[in-house]
Write a protein that holds these residues in place. Structure first.
Motif, PDB file in Angstrom:
ATOM      1  N   GLN A  32       0.818  -1.210   0.000  1.00 60.87           N
ATOM      2  CA  GLN A  32       0.000   0.000   0.000  1.00 60.87           C
ATOM      3  C   GLN A  32       0.855   1.265   0.000  1.00 60.87           C
ATOM      4  O   GLN A  32       1.910   1.312   0.625  1.00 60.87           O
ATOM      5  CB  GLN A  32      -0.928   0.007   1.217  1.00 60.87           C
ATOM      6  N   ASP A  33       0.374   2.278  -0.678  1.00 61.12           N
ATOM      7  CA  ASP A  33       1.034   3.578  -0.709  1.00 61.12           C
ATOM      8  C   ASP A  33       0.437   4.440   0.392  1.00 61.12           C
ATOM      9  O   ASP A  33      -0.746   4.794   0.339  1.00 61.12           O
ATOM     10  CB  ASP A  33       0.828   4.236  -2.073  1.00 61.12           C
ATOM     11  N   LEU A  34       1.238   4.764   1.402  1.00 60.20           N
ATOM     12  CA  LEU A  34       0.763   5.563   2.526  1.00 60.20           C
ATOM     13  C   LEU A  34       1.528   6.881   2.558  1.00 60.20           C
ATOM     14  O   LEU A  34       2.620   6.962   3.130  1.00 60.20           O
ATOM     15  CB  LEU A  34       0.955   4.810   3.846  1.00 60.20           C
ATOM     16  N   PRO A  35       0.987   7.935   1.988  1.00 61.48           N
ATOM     17  CA  PRO A  35       1.681   9.230   2.022  1.00 61.48           C
ATOM     18  C   PRO A  35       1.872   9.695   3.458  1.00 61.48           C
ATOM     19  O   PRO A  35       0.952   9.601   4.281  1.00 61.48           O
ATOM     20  CB  PRO A  35       0.729  10.157   1.253  1.00 61.48           C
ATOM     21  N   GLN A  36       3.076  10.167   3.773  1.00 60.91           N
ATOM     22  CA  GLN A  36       3.398  10.630   5.125  1.00 60.91           C
ATOM     23  C   GLN A  36       3.152   9.550   6.180  1.00 60.91           C
ATOM     24  O   GLN A  36       2.884   9.849   7.334  1.00 60.91           O
ATOM     25  CB  GLN A  36       2.606  11.895   5.483  1.00 60.91           C
TER      26      GLN A  36
END
Length: 315
Positions: A32-36
């Motif tokens: 998963q791409d989790l910004p910040q």
């Protein structure tokens, strides 16, 4: 309504588990791409919520199989105003994801809770800044800032909130005071560097005792998270009152420093057998430490191994 808000079962005794390193598992193991490092972004669509359910349901069967309790965290460690603003979430949108986070874990409790496995819904609250760098807020500023998230969670089915990865006393006190004002049980979980001290040099003992004094002992209990046991074992003292207030550990899998982990682009799962033995040793030496979970680099395999080691007759 909140089921356990007036009487947290984990505060009464018995072994409780929690999950592992949510963000690291979602990024490195579930892609998963989790910004910040913000897991709350997954709450806005069906696919993201399914990934969170998948994550949680790696852990809940462990507790049910062994007949122990579970403290189930929301995906809201970053769901506060400053972090939300960084990735385009305004206050209304943040309120919605905080509520959705509790609704998701409440549905999981309906599916997984048994008489032998009480499941406590915990609203996770992280630091305003970087958990590895000391903040500079005064207590009243911290209280005002975190009251936004605390008050939202207080209006849900959440049984409690946790101030997690705290690296200053002022921020811990501010969250505890905000929680008390909102009528929410609050847990304070400090993180330490390799020398067993907070990043600003405060000892773990001083951090807990100062928080106790400044809050009139309002936290339900304390924890240590986001550090390997070898980083804080030496800071603990048997039979000391402040240590008896530490009821849980959520350690990193890796024995690396915070600085090393911050720069790493790979997942360090550490030595699972050694970590489990260290948890077991902590429980034997400090019987109050009975809420066991993980932090960065840990997943359900770590928690299963820790549970086995810490059950009666374990390692």
């Amino acid at each position: 309504m909140a089921k356990y808000r007036n009487a947290l079962p984990q505060a009464q005794g018995g072994l409780f588990l929690s999950d592992g390193g949510m963000e690291t598992a979602l990024i490195f193991l579930q892609g998963q791409d989790l910004p910040q490092f913000a897991s709350f972004v997954l709450l806005e669509d069906e696919k993201g919520r399914a990934e969170l359910v998948k994550y949680y349901e790696h852990f809940l069967p462990i507790a049910r199989k062994r007949g122990v309790g579970f403290v189930l965290d929301t995906a809201t460690w970053r769901a506060s105003l400053d972090w939300g603003q960084l990735i385009g979430f305004d206050a209304c949108r943040l309120k919605a994801v905080n509520i959705a986070a509790v609704e998701l874990i409440a549905a999981l409790r309906d599916l997984w809770e048994t008489r032998a496995t009480p499941i406590v819904l915990n609203g996770a609250i992280g630091p305003r800044g970087d958990g590895y760098k000391a903040g500079a807020m005064e207590i009243t500023e911290a209280q005002d800032y975190h009251a936004f998230q605390v008050n939202i969670l207080a209006g849900t089915q959440a049984d409690m909130v946790s101030a997690t990865t705290m690296n200053t006393v002022n921020e811990a006190v501010g969250i505890a005071r905000a929680a008390k004002s909102a009528g929410m049980p609050c847990v304070v979980s400090f993180t330490v560097e390799m020398d067993g001290r907070l990043v600003d040099g405060t000892t773990l003992r001083a951090a807990i005792e100062s928080t106790e004094e400044a809050t009139s002992t309002s936290p339900a209990y304390y924890m240590v998270n986001c550090a390997h046991p070898i980083h804080f074992e030496q800071a603990l003292e048997r039979d000391e009152d402040w240590v008896k207030r530490i009821h849980g550990v959520r350690a990193n899998a890796s024995a690396k420093s915070h600085a090393e982990l911050d720069e790493s682009d790979t997942l360090d799962i550490g030595d699972m057998a050694d970590l489990s033995r260290r948890y077991s040793g902590l429980m034997r030496a400090f019987p109050s430490m009975r809420i066991l979970g993980g932090c960065c680099g840990t997943d359900h395999k770590h928690i299963a191994a820790i549970c086995e080691a810490c059950m009666p007759g374990g390692a």
